[in-house]
Design a protein around this motif. Structure first.
Motif, PDB file in Angstrom:
ATOM      1  N   ALA A 280       0.795  -1.396  -0.044  1.00 42.68           N
ATOM      2  CA  ALA A 280      -0.045   0.019  -0.025  1.00 42.68           C
ATOM      3  C   ALA A 280       0.791   1.148   0.032  1.00 42.68           C
ATOM      4  CB  ALA A 280      -0.705   0.086   1.052  1.00 42.68           C
ATOM      5  N   LEU A 281       0.903   2.266  -1.008  1.00 45.48           N
ATOM      6  CA  LEU A 281       1.475   3.278  -1.046  1.00 45.48           C
ATOM      7  C   LEU A 281       0.608   4.536  -1.008  1.00 45.48           C
ATOM      8  CD1 LEU A 281       3.755   2.671  -3.884  1.00 45.48           C
ATOM      9  CD2 LEU A 281       4.335   2.264  -1.633  1.00 45.48           C
ATOM     10  N   ASP A 282       0.687   5.057   0.083  1.00 47.18           N
ATOM     11  CA  ASP A 282      -0.347   6.347   0.445  1.00 47.18           C
ATOM     12  C   ASP A 282       0.449   7.653   0.448  1.00 47.18           C
ATOM     13  OD1 ASP A 282      -2.217   7.856   1.084  1.00 47.18           O
ATOM     14  OD2 ASP A 282      -2.608   7.182   3.152  1.00 47.18           O
ATOM     15  N   GLY A 283      -0.047   8.803   0.013  1.00 45.68           N
ATOM     16  CA  GLY A 283       0.616  10.139  -0.017  1.00 45.68           C
ATOM     17  C   GLY A 283      -0.232  10.820  -0.893  1.00 45.68           C
ATOM     18  N   ARG A 284       0.168  12.152  -0.706  1.00 46.07           N
ATOM     19  CA  ARG A 284      -0.435  13.368  -1.373  1.00 46.07           C
ATOM     20  C   ARG A 284      -0.235  13.402  -2.784  1.00 46.07           C
ATOM     21  NH1 ARG A 284       2.459  18.742   1.397  1.00 46.07           N
ATOM     22  NH2 ARG A 284       4.749  17.945   0.607  1.00 46.07           N
ATOM     23  N   ALA A 285      -0.771  14.300  -3.795  1.00 49.34           N
ATOM     24  CA  ALA A 285      -0.373  14.457  -4.836  1.00 49.34           C
ATOM     25  C   ALA A 285       1.199  14.745  -5.199  1.00 49.34           C
ATOM     26  CB  ALA A 285      -1.390  15.366  -5.767  1.00 49.34           C
ATOM     27  N   GLY A 286       1.723  14.141  -6.383  1.00 46.01           N
ATOM     28  CA  GLY A 286       2.993  14.433  -6.913  1.00 46.01           C
ATOM     29  C   GLY A 286       4.113  13.808  -5.859  1.00 46.01           C
ATOM     30  N   THR A 418      -2.211   1.977  -4.709  1.00 46.94           N
ATOM     31  CA  THR A 418      -1.704   3.387  -4.559  1.00 46.94           C
ATOM     32  C   THR A 418      -3.022   4.506  -4.523  1.00 46.94           C
ATOM     33  OG1 THR A 418      -1.920   4.016  -7.078  1.00 46.94           O
ATOM     34  CG2 THR A 418       0.301   2.842  -6.071  1.00 46.94           C
ATOM     35  N   GLY A 419      -2.752   5.660  -3.637  1.00 52.86           N
ATOM     36  CA  GLY A 419      -3.805   6.493  -3.480  1.00 52.86           C
ATOM     37  C   GLY A 419      -3.573   7.415  -2.515  1.00 52.86           C
ATOM     38  N   ASP A 420      -4.422   8.363  -2.388  1.00 54.99           N
ATOM     39  CA  ASP A 420      -4.231   9.621  -1.244  1.00 54.99           C
ATOM     40  C   ASP A 420      -5.393   9.589  -0.576  1.00 54.99           C
ATOM     41  OD1 ASP A 420      -3.925  11.946  -0.006  1.00 54.99           O
ATOM     42  OD2 ASP A 420      -3.737  13.197  -1.975  1.00 54.99           O
ATOM     43  N   THR A 421      -5.373   9.269   0.794  1.00 59.35           N
ATOM     44  CA  THR A 421      -6.512   9.221   1.591  1.00 59.35           C
ATOM     45  C   THR A 421      -6.984  10.507   2.111  1.00 59.35           C
ATOM     46  OG1 THR A 421      -4.965   8.740   3.433  1.00 59.35           O
ATOM     47  CG2 THR A 421      -6.008   6.895   2.725  1.00 59.35           C
ATOM     48  N   SER A 422      -6.526  11.691   1.604  1.00 60.37           N
ATOM     49  CA  SER A 422      -7.066  13.011   1.818  1.00 60.37           C
ATOM     50  C   SER A 422      -7.576  13.335   0.569  1.00 60.37           C
ATOM     51  CB  SER A 422      -5.857  13.906   1.980  1.00 60.37           C
ATOM     52  OG  SER A 422      -5.038  13.886   0.968  1.00 60.37           O
ATOM     53  N   GLN A 423      -7.739  12.732  -0.556  1.00 61.73           N
ATOM     54  CA  GLN A 423      -8.509  13.181  -1.696  1.00 61.73           C
ATOM     55  C   GLN A 423      -9.476  11.886  -2.055  1.00 61.73           C
ATOM     56  OE1 GLN A 423      -5.651  13.926  -4.843  1.00 61.73           O
ATOM     57  NE2 GLN A 423      -5.374  16.045  -4.031  1.00 61.73           N
ATOM     58  N   ILE A 424     -10.904  11.986  -1.603  1.00 64.19           N
ATOM     59  CA  ILE A 424     -11.353  10.900  -1.940  1.00 64.19           C
ATOM     60  C   ILE A 424     -12.877  11.439  -2.600  1.00 64.19           C
ATOM     61  CG2 ILE A 424     -12.971   9.034  -0.686  1.00 64.19           C
ATOM     62  CD1 ILE A 424     -11.081   8.888   1.269  1.00 64.19           C
ATOM     63  N   ASP A 425     -13.322  10.908  -3.777  1.00 63.43           N
ATOM     64  CA  ASP A 425     -14.191  11.496  -4.579  1.00 63.43           C
ATOM     65  C   ASP A 425     -15.426  10.482  -4.295  1.00 63.43           C
ATOM     66  OD1 ASP A 425     -12.751  13.582  -5.596  1.00 63.43           O
ATOM     67  OD2 ASP A 425     -11.546  12.020  -6.637  1.00 63.43           O
ATOM     68  N   ALA A 426     -15.453   9.385  -3.801  1.00 68.82           N
ATOM     69  CA  ALA A 426     -16.444   8.268  -4.020  1.00 68.82           C
ATOM     70  C   ALA A 426     -17.452   8.816  -2.522  1.00 68.82           C
ATOM     71  CB  ALA A 426     -15.880   6.838  -3.549  1.00 68.82           C
ATOM     72  N   PRO A 427     -18.779   8.512  -2.802  1.00 69.38           N
ATOM     73  CA  PRO A 427     -19.805   8.816  -1.664  1.00 69.38           C
ATOM     74  C   PRO A 427     -19.509   8.036  -0.512  1.00 69.38           C
ATOM     75  CG  PRO A 427     -20.856   7.754  -3.337  1.00 69.38           C
ATOM     76  CD  PRO A 427     -19.497   8.080  -3.863  1.00 69.38           C
ATOM     77  N   TYR A 428     -19.932   7.978   0.771  1.00 66.35           N
ATOM     78  CA  TYR A 428     -19.794   7.202   1.807  1.00 66.35           C
ATOM     79  C   TYR A 428     -18.449   6.920   2.336  1.00 66.35           C
ATOM     80  CZ  TYR A 428     -24.882   6.865   0.873  1.00 66.35           C
ATOM     81  OH  TYR A 428     -26.187   7.221   0.770  1.00 66.35           O
ATOM     82  N   LEU A 436      -7.860   1.542   1.189  1.00 59.71           N
ATOM     83  CA  LEU A 436      -6.532   1.769   1.438  1.00 59.71           C
ATOM     84  C   LEU A 436      -6.277   1.845   2.893  1.00 59.71           C
ATOM     85  CD1 LEU A 436      -3.983   2.079  -0.209  1.00 59.71           C
ATOM     86  CD2 LEU A 436      -4.091   4.397  -0.096  1.00 59.71           C
ATOM     87  N   ALA A 437      -7.121   2.437   3.567  1.00 54.64           N
ATOM     88  CA  ALA A 437      -6.975   2.651   5.211  1.00 54.64           C
ATOM     89  C   ALA A 437      -7.191   1.389   5.719  1.00 54.64           C
ATOM     90  CB  ALA A 437      -7.668   3.816   5.708  1.00 54.64           C
ATOM     91  N   VAL A 438      -8.183   0.768   5.293  1.00 51.08           N
ATOM     92  CA  VAL A 438      -8.834  -0.486   5.826  1.00 51.08           C
ATOM     93  C   VAL A 438      -7.607  -1.569   5.581  1.00 51.08           C
ATOM     94  CG1 VAL A 438     -10.384  -2.591   5.717  1.00 51.08           C
ATOM     95  CG2 VAL A 438     -11.177  -0.146   5.811  1.00 51.08           C
ATOM     96  N   LEU A 439      -7.147  -1.721   4.274  1.00 46.32           N
ATOM     97  CA  LEU A 439      -6.084  -2.610   4.096  1.00 46.32           C
ATOM     98  C   LEU A 439      -4.856  -2.522   5.150  1.00 46.32           C
ATOM     99  CD1 LEU A 439      -4.444  -4.647   2.318  1.00 46.32           C
ATOM    100  CD2 LEU A 439      -3.829  -2.787   0.924  1.00 46.32           C
ATOM    101  N   THR A 440      -4.360  -1.144   5.458  1.00 45.77           N
ATOM    102  CA  THR A 440      -3.257  -0.727   6.078  1.00 45.77           C
ATOM    103  C   THR A 440      -3.447  -1.365   7.662  1.00 45.77           C
ATOM    104  OG1 THR A 440      -2.795   0.911   4.747  1.00 45.77           O
ATOM    105  CG2 THR A 440      -1.730   0.872   6.807  1.00 45.77           C
ATOM    106  N   ALA A 441      -4.663  -1.198   8.157  1.00 44.84           N
ATOM    107  CA  ALA A 441      -4.950  -1.488   9.385  1.00 44.84           C
ATOM    108  C   ALA A 441      -4.924  -2.957   9.466  1.00 44.84           C
ATOM    109  CB  ALA A 441      -6.138  -0.783   9.783  1.00 44.84           C
ATOM    110  N   ALA A 442      -5.653  -3.844   8.556  1.00 42.22           N
ATOM    111  CA  ALA A 442      -6.043  -4.979   8.591  1.00 42.22           C
ATOM    112  C   ALA A 442      -4.790  -6.084   8.124  1.00 42.22           C
ATOM    113  CB  ALA A 442      -7.051  -5.542   7.675  1.00 42.22           C
TER     114      ALA A 442
END
Length: 470
Positions: A280-286, A418-428, A436-442
């Motif tokens: 899992a690779l998390d991080g802001r844009a760029g 890969t993703g940015d957990t501070s930029q979420i476009d999906a509802p709920y 991404l967050a659930v994978l990292t914790a589990a």
């Protein structure tokens, strides 16, 4: 009333120690007790986490009938929201059948109870505050207001607007947190640890040191990285079993890409390690998440031939949920706008950063079957063998989709999210309940898993300033 964050299975849901609650005669606390905390669940909670009913410890769950109606309206949707709604309804139905055919009265769930509230909507209070009782969200708030007459009540919802309105009307409001890491703070996959200079000398001499020889070494989990420091001395290490292993002096390189920061170095170490099959690779844009994943994929498919194909999947979620409607052309043409970010990453990997060269490379690799660009929509029923799979923009996926993806993994396959957990476009979805967050914790602590949060923006000075200032 202040809006608060509340973990669903935390003792914060109880106003008294568990031992002081009144037993209802069936081993569960009495919902009529003055000390019993009543938790009213919103539809968004059950959609984001359909299996959450047993995760609230001794709380007395109350589900307004309006929530069941909303789930009924969502169940026919063909996406993850519809699947979650169906799963939540099945869980309620199983509980109903196990408790005499009705949930109108409290039924035991774990150490607490659950009931579906039919009456008790305080319409007059909604009207007094200018809220329309015909709006489903307002009726849910009205049901929570009715529960406050019986004891302490908490409204749990992933809908920020609903929490604000509930708190304004005097109901304590909290966001649902389905994933709980072992530590109070979110894991970032690496840390700085101060140690004695003798330890660093021993590390350079032997190549590794025992984890218990490093102060606070237990805070670094399996496949996490540590910068060991002692004054001006430092060493980059990786936790492997009960040791901290010194990273090689030669900096890893993938498809001509060299890391620009220690975080990118850590990420490449995981990406190029065949023993780590889920990353899992998390991080802001760029910060280089997608670029690193694509470069490592091409290196191991084209050069090392460790895998047969780089398979890139992305969720089809528009930015800001501003749907552009139907796109013309065949399947490949429809997917082109969604896969432009992958094309941009390959452009950055070409010698001159040329778009034409990147286009030719993509076409050549696609014709040879070494690269595929697809939507997550088409993953169900697949079995992925000897592939390096990149799931881009994973923060826009529900946890149920995460399970679907990981159960597709066959022998010799590596999956990179890969993703940015501070930029979420999906509802709920929020920062704590996305895939991404659930994978990292589990998966934290598993030998097959690695996670790095990238913080330094490497795209350009402008991108770095925008990420910092805006």
């Amino acid at each position: 009333m202040e809006v608060t964050d509340l973990l669903p299975s935390s003792r914060l849901l109880s106003t008294e120690p568990v031992g002081t609650q009144v037993d209802g005669g069936d081993g569960c606390p009495d919902p009529g007790s003055a000390t019993a905390v009543r938790v009213v669940l919103d539809t968004s909670v059950l959609v984001a986490d359909p299996s959450c009913l047993a995760s609230f410890d001794t709380a007395h769950l109350v589900i307004p009938l309006t929530v069941v109606e909303e789930l009924d309206g969502l169940k026919t949707r063909p996406d993850d929201v519809g699947r979650s709604a169906r799963a939540a309804l099945r869980a309620l139905e199983e509980l109903r059948m196990a408790n005499g055919g009705s949930l109108a009265t409290p039924a035991p769930v774990g150490a607490g109870t659950l009931q579906i509230e039919i009456n008790g909507v305080q319409k007059h209070l909604l009207i007094e505050h200018g809220l329309d009782p015909a709006v489903p969200d307002n009726r849910i708030i009205g049901a929570a207001l009715g529960q406050t007459e019986h004891g302490p009540t908490v409204m749990v919802s992933n809908d920020a607007a609903l929490r604000i309105k509930a708190a304004h009307l005097g109901v304590s409001a909290a966001e649902h947190q389905p994933s709980r890491a072992a530590r109070p703070e979110r894991r970032i996959g690496w840390g700085v640890v101060e140690t004695a200079y003798e330890t660093i000398d021993c590390l350079y001499a032997a190549g590794s040191v025992a984890a218990d020889a490093v102060p606070h070494g237990a805070t670094i989990g399996e496949n996490e990285f540590a910068v060991l420091r002692s004054g001006s001395q430092s060493a980059l290490t990786r936790r492997a079993d009960d040791e901290f292993v010194l990273l090689p002096q030669n900096v890893p390189e993938a498809w001509g890409l060299r890391p620009r920061s220690k975080e990118q170095r850590f990420a490449l170490e995981l990406l190029l390690d065949p023993e780590v099959s889920v990353i899992a690779l998390d991080g802001r844009a760029g910060t280089g998440k997608t670029l690193l994943a694509i470069a490592a994929g091409l290196e191991q498919v084209v050069e090392q031939q460790r895998y047969e194909r780089v398979a890139v999947y992305r969720p089809l979620v528009p930015v800001g949920r501003a749907d552009v409607g139907f796109l013309p052309g065949g399947l490949d043409e429809k997917l082109d706008p969604w896969m432009a970010a992958i094309h941009d990453a390959i452009v950055a990997l070409t010698d001159e950063g040329c778009s034409n060269d990147a286009g030719r490379l993509v076409d050549e690799l696609t014709c040879r079957g070494q690269l595929s660009l697809e939507s997550v929509t088409f993953l169900r029923g697949r079995s992925l063998q000897r592939q390096l799979v990149v799931i881009d923009e994973a923060q826009n996926l529900e946890p149920t989709t995460l399970k679907t993806i990981l159960t597709r993994v066959g022998e010799g396959t590596k999956v990179v999210f890969t993703g940015d957990t501070s930029q979420i476009d999906a509802p709920y979805l929020g920062e704590s309940n996305n895939a991404l967050a659930v994978l990292t914790a589990a998966f934290a602590g598993q030998s097959c898993f690695g996670h790095i949060t990238l913080t330094a923006c490497e795209r350009s000075d402008v991108a770095s300033l925008a990420a910092e200032l805006l």
